[in-house]
Scaffold this active site. Structure first.
Site, PDB file in Angstrom:
ATOM      1  N   TYR A 160      -0.917   1.738   9.483  1.00  0.00           N
ATOM      2  CA  TYR A 160      -1.098   2.092  10.897  1.00  0.00           C
ATOM      3  C   TYR A 160      -1.815   0.984  11.670  1.00  0.00           C
ATOM      4  CZ  TYR A 160      -5.137   4.811   8.859  1.00  0.00           C
ATOM      5  OH  TYR A 160      -6.219   5.245   8.170  1.00  0.00           O
ATOM      6  N   LYS A 175      -8.445  -0.988  10.889  1.00  0.00           N
ATOM      7  CA  LYS A 175      -7.516  -1.701   9.999  1.00  0.00           C
ATOM      8  C   LYS A 175      -6.710  -2.751  10.768  1.00  0.00           C
ATOM      9  CE  LYS A 175      -8.229   0.576   6.038  1.00  0.00           C
ATOM     10  NZ  LYS A 175      -8.890  -0.067   4.877  1.00  0.00           N
TER      11      LYS A 175
HETATM   12  P1  NAP Z   1     -11.833   6.289  -1.569  1.00  0.00           P
HETATM   13  O1  NAP Z   1     -11.540   6.824  -2.928  1.00  0.00           O
HETATM   14  O2  NAP Z   1     -12.284   7.231  -0.509  1.00  0.00           O
HETATM   15  O3  NAP Z   1     -12.909   5.146  -1.771  1.00  0.00           O
HETATM   16  C1  NAP Z   1     -13.654   4.609  -0.755  1.00  0.00           C
HETATM   17  C2  NAP Z   1     -14.767   3.820  -1.432  1.00  0.00           C
HETATM   18  O4  NAP Z   1     -15.516   3.129  -0.437  1.00  0.00           O
HETATM   19  C3  NAP Z   1     -15.734   4.695  -2.208  1.00  0.00           C
HETATM   20  O5  NAP Z   1     -15.845   4.184  -3.523  1.00  0.00           O
HETATM   21  C4  NAP Z   1     -17.056   4.557  -1.466  1.00  0.00           C
HETATM   22  O6  NAP Z   1     -18.133   4.495  -2.391  1.00  0.00           O
HETATM   23  C5  NAP Z   1     -16.887   3.213  -0.749  1.00  0.00           C
HETATM   24  N1  NAP Z   1     -17.634   3.155   0.504  1.00  0.00           N
HETATM   25  C6  NAP Z   1     -17.468   3.963   1.591  1.00  0.00           C
HETATM   26  N2  NAP Z   1     -18.359   3.635   2.542  1.00  0.00           N
HETATM   27  C7  NAP Z   1     -19.095   2.593   2.047  1.00  0.00           C
HETATM   28  C8  NAP Z   1     -20.166   1.830   2.559  1.00  0.00           C
HETATM   29  N3  NAP Z   1     -20.674   2.066   3.789  1.00  0.00           N
HETATM   30  N4  NAP Z   1     -20.693   0.845   1.799  1.00  0.00           N
HETATM   31  C9  NAP Z   1     -20.202   0.609   0.546  1.00  0.00           C
HETATM   32  N5  NAP Z   1     -19.168   1.296   0.009  1.00  0.00           N
HETATM   33  C10 NAP Z   1     -18.642   2.298   0.748  1.00  0.00           C
HETATM   34  O7  NAP Z   1     -10.603   5.479  -0.924  1.00  0.00           O
HETATM   35  P2  NAP Z   1      -9.175   5.073  -1.533  1.00  0.00           P
HETATM   36  O8  NAP Z   1      -8.205   6.139  -1.215  1.00  0.00           O
HETATM   37  O9  NAP Z   1      -9.336   4.606  -2.937  1.00  0.00           O
HETATM   38  O10 NAP Z   1      -8.812   3.845  -0.597  1.00  0.00           O
HETATM   39  C11 NAP Z   1      -9.155   2.518  -0.929  1.00  0.00           C
HETATM   40  C12 NAP Z   1      -8.685   1.594   0.166  1.00  0.00           C
HETATM   41  O11 NAP Z   1      -7.277   1.739   0.368  1.00  0.00           O
HETATM   42  C13 NAP Z   1      -9.330   1.884   1.537  1.00  0.00           C
HETATM   43  O12 NAP Z   1      -9.555   0.668   2.212  1.00  0.00           O
HETATM   44  C14 NAP Z   1      -8.274   2.706   2.254  1.00  0.00           C
HETATM   45  O13 NAP Z   1      -8.380   2.621   3.652  1.00  0.00           O
HETATM   46  C15 NAP Z   1      -7.007   2.054   1.721  1.00  0.00           C
HETATM   47  N6  NAP Z   1      -5.809   2.934   1.778  1.00  0.00           N
HETATM   48  C16 NAP Z   1      -5.680   3.957   0.892  1.00  0.00           C
HETATM   49  C17 NAP Z   1      -4.514   4.738   0.903  1.00  0.00           C
HETATM   50  C18 NAP Z   1      -4.301   5.848  -0.103  1.00  0.00           C
HETATM   51  O14 NAP Z   1      -3.193   6.395  -0.180  1.00  0.00           O
HETATM   52  N7  NAP Z   1      -5.288   6.232  -0.932  1.00  0.00           N
HETATM   53  C19 NAP Z   1      -3.516   4.483   1.855  1.00  0.00           C
HETATM   54  C20 NAP Z   1      -3.703   3.448   2.773  1.00  0.00           C
HETATM   55  C21 NAP Z   1      -4.849   2.664   2.713  1.00  0.00           C
HETATM   56  P3  NAP Z   1     -19.599   5.109  -2.076  1.00  0.00           P
HETATM   57  O15 NAP Z   1     -19.377   6.492  -1.548  1.00  0.00           O
HETATM   58  O16 NAP Z   1     -20.277   5.056  -3.417  1.00  0.00           O
HETATM   59  O17 NAP Z   1     -20.241   4.189  -1.089  1.00  0.00           O
END
Ligand code: NAP
Length: 290
Positions: A160, A175
């Site tokens: 997006y 993003k």
């Molecule tokens: P997730 O499981 O929600 O993980 C997010 C991670 O970011 C957590 O480990 C969290 O750890 C860390 N985090 C959040 N705020 C933080 C902060 N202020 N400082 C340091 N660490 C922080 O997300 P995910 O689904 O694996 O996604 C990973 C990446 O892929 C992201 O950039 C997301 O936007 C992108 N993405 C994912 C998808 C999908 O289908 N899953 C699709 C498109 C894009 P703590 O809580 O320990 O800080």
């Protein structure tokens, strides 16, 4: 039929030891896609630093790395705080060595119609997604420029960034900034041997999804059928893409955003499905009614 399934978890296209003697920082590497990418770097010989806020997340990331026989540490840090980032890089340098690769993966996200989004919600998500990515990249870049050493940054984006994301105004704008930043930094830092690329995951469900994402209506129902690929992505497929982009086999690729989504973001229908406003998609009543 759809797109074929990939080789199984544990396989790799890159030679064993591609990241031997290298140190990789993965922000948010204790959960979901960050953890999956960290594991693929570890399989190829890297030492890993998991940088995030919550101890239990970092511990899960470290355990996943150790389970493939590699070394990892967890470092507490909120990437919205530049001072904490600098301290975290110091810890990594002391315990593992200077970071060769930075994966800017940490993000925060939850769906909300723009008219209901508080300034604090906007600030928080943009602060993590865009500002945090810049602060970490700046710290990484300054250290490499001082040491005259090459390096690699992989920013994790979202489709997006191009299209906008109804229900996700904060994250989509953040993003879009990350994609743009990838291009600027690639040009500024190529003369110093630093490559900066981005990876865009499509639909990659995983066990660590936060409740706000898990509870999006219809999420996880028939996910495979929601993409032209007729299947979802497997987290380790993103790990393969990340390790390729940071490897010497991609050493002329910089400023690029690689989309790993089975062509989902380009899809159009000859006649688009009937339009459903975002409030309705989220099961919300008229503005002001709740
Ligand atoms: P997730 O499981 O929600 O993980 C997010 C991670 O970011 C957590 O480990 C969290 O750890 C860390 N985090 C959040 N705020 C933080 C902060 N202020 N400082 C340091 N660490 C922080 O997300 P995910 O689904 O694996 O996604 C990973 C990446 O892929 C992201 O950039 C997301 O936007 C992108 N993405 C994912 C998808 C999908 O289908 N899953 C699709 C498109 C894009 P703590 O809580 O320990 O800080």
């Amino acid at each position: 039929m759809g797109l074929p399934e990939p080789p199984s978890l544990g396989a790799s296209a890159l030679p064993a030891g591609t990241f031997a003697d290298q140190v990789v920082i993965v922000t948010g590497g204790g959960t979901g896609l960050g953890k999956a990418m960290a594991v693929e770097f570890a399989r190829l010989g890297a030492r890993i630093a998991i940088v995030s806020r919550k101890e239990e997340h970092r511990a899960a990331g470290v355990a996943a790395i150790e389970s493939v026989g590699a070394k990892a540490i967890g470092v507490g840090c909120d990437i919205r705080q530049p001072d904490q980032i600098s301290e975290a890089f110091d810890v990594v340098e002391r315990e593992l060595g200077a970071a060769d690769v930075l994966v800017n993966n940490a993000a925060g996200n939850f769906p909300v119609p723009a008219e209901d989004m508080s300034p604090n919600a906007w600030r928080t998500v943009v602060d993590i997604v865009l500002n945090g990515t810049f602060y970490c990249s700046r710290e990484f870049g300054r250290r490499h420029l001082s040491a005259a050493t090459p390096g690699n940054i992989i920013n994790i984006g979202a489709a997006y960034a191009w299209t906008g994301g109804p229900g996700f105004a904060h994250s989509a704008a953040g993003k879009a900034g990350v994609k743009n930043l990838t291009e600027t930094l690639a040009v500024e830092w190529a003369p110093y041997g630093i490559r900066v690329n981005a990876l865009v995951p499509g639909l990659f469900p995983h066990e660590d999804e936060v409740q706000a994402i898990r509870s999006v209506p219809e999420r996880r129902k028939n996910d495979g059928a929601r993409s032209p690929a007729l299947r979802v992505g497997h987290p380790h497929e993103l790990g393969w893409a990340a390790t390729f982009l940071a490897s010497p086999f991609a050493s002329y690729i910089t400023g690029h955003t690689l989309v790993v989504d089975g062509a989902n973001w380009q899809r159009r229908s000859m006649l688009m499905p009937e339009f459903v406003p975002i409030r309705e998609q989220l099961g919300k009543g008229p503005f002001g009614s709740d």
